[in-house]
Design an enzyme around this catalytic site. Structure first.
Site: not given
Length: 342
Positions: A148-150, A153
């Site tokens: 997932g992009c979150n 990060t």
């Protein structure tokens, strides 16, 4: 050698981003684009910014001859992806951009996504696609599950700290700001201009966000015991980008040193000098991730800020980075793009 590439779900934001990146790749060629709801259309009709490229028309998945494809990117919705991937040829290399294969435990998948997995045997086969930490496994993988992009990060700023033992594992707070494209291209009321302009919204508050499943899985694996972070994401009026701020209990210099050591040889992740923090536009439309550390006013506590582009390093760029490894290409091929600024 030219690698023939298929993109399933090409009409979504991550599909379009993959096309943009492949256009600069020295050995990849888009051979097939599938978008069932827009089959028969030209890609330039869906995304005019790609009209300068010589691309095949959009087709249904069933129309693709996968025997002529070297690698397939699946940019399909969650749940749909697992149904499709289990029908694809076993010899085909696949990079999945959905959430369907990120969690190794079928019970954890059901907990966070609310349904039984359609291909549980493939969950065990899939390699988690955080490239910098699973590089060797990805090289020999048939199926890679993009993060997932979150989750990407948050992991980039916290994984090295957990691994080095320089922070208190029971006092981790992660605050994250994300642009609207992180919610996909489907029409949603909260993404209307009138709703987003001059606004910021916390969502999935109180530990309900599905990417927490990835944090629990990965952080607990590193620590060798359960680790649960406090995490709140916020939707902001920007089209793309993520800014994550981590609040940790630990010496700032030790935190800085752990991050520098972890990413010293990484081409895409850069740790700023102690006391400096990055901004989202520093990495816009690239596969870069910038991280900065600042000492808190309270001794023994630090603030870690990381930023990446959710559509690129958080999704499609990460997918291409993994595909490069799977195909035996240079990991950075097609990805050394300078940020778009302002």
């Amino acid at each position: 050698m030219t690698h023939k590439i298929a993109i399933l779900g090409a009409s979504g934001y991550t599909g379009a981003e993959l096309v943009r990146l492949i256009a600069t790749h020295p050995t990849m060629e888009v051979a097939a684009l599938a978008a069932n709801s827009k089959a028969g259309m030209k890609m330039s009709d869906v995304y005019p910014h790609l009209r300068h490229l010589n691309l095949p028309d959009l087709v249904t998945i069933e129309e693709i001859d996968f025997s002529a494809i070297d690698l397939c990117f699946c940019a399909l919705p969650h749940k749909t992806s697992q149904e499709v991937i289990r029908t694809l040829p076993e010899t085909l290399k696949i990079v999945d951009l959905s959430a369907d294969f990120r969690l190794r435990d079928p019970a954890a998948y059901k907990k966070w996504y609310g349904n039984d997995h359609a291909a549980p045997e493939m969950q065990q086969e899939a390699v988690y696609g955080l490239t910098e930490f699973y590089r060797e496994d990805i090289k020999s993988a048939r199926l890679v599950a993009g993060t997932g992009c979150n989750a990407a990060t948050g992991q980039f700023i916290l994984r090295p700290l957990i691994g080095a033992g320089v922070i208190d594992l029971d006092e981790i707070i992660l605050d994250l700001k994300v642009g609207a494209s992180g919610a996909g291209r489907s029409a949603k009321e909260l993404l209307l201009t009138a709703e987003m302009t001059e606004n910021a919204t916390a969502y999935s508050v109180g530990g309900t966000h599905r990417h927490l499943g990835e944090f629990d899985q990965e952080f607990s694996l590193i620590a060798g015991r359960p680790v649960e972070v406090q995490f709140t994401p916020h939707l902001i009026p920007a089209s793309r980008g993520i800014l994550a701020t981590g609040y940790v209990k630990g010496d700032a210099q030790a935190v800085q040193d752990a991050l520098v050591a972890a990413y010293a040889d990484e081409p895409f992740i850069h740790v700023l000098p102690l006391g400096q923090v990055p901004a989202m536009k520093d990495v816009r439309a690239t596969n870069l991730c910038y991280i900065g550390v600042v000492a808190d006013r309270r001794p023994g506590r630090a603030i870690v800020v990381g930023t990446l582009d959710n559509l690129c390093k958080g999704s499609s760029g990460q997918a291409m980075q993994n595909a490069n490894l799977m195909l035996g290409e240079d990991e950075t091929a097609g990805l050394m793009l300078a940020p778009v600024y302002p």
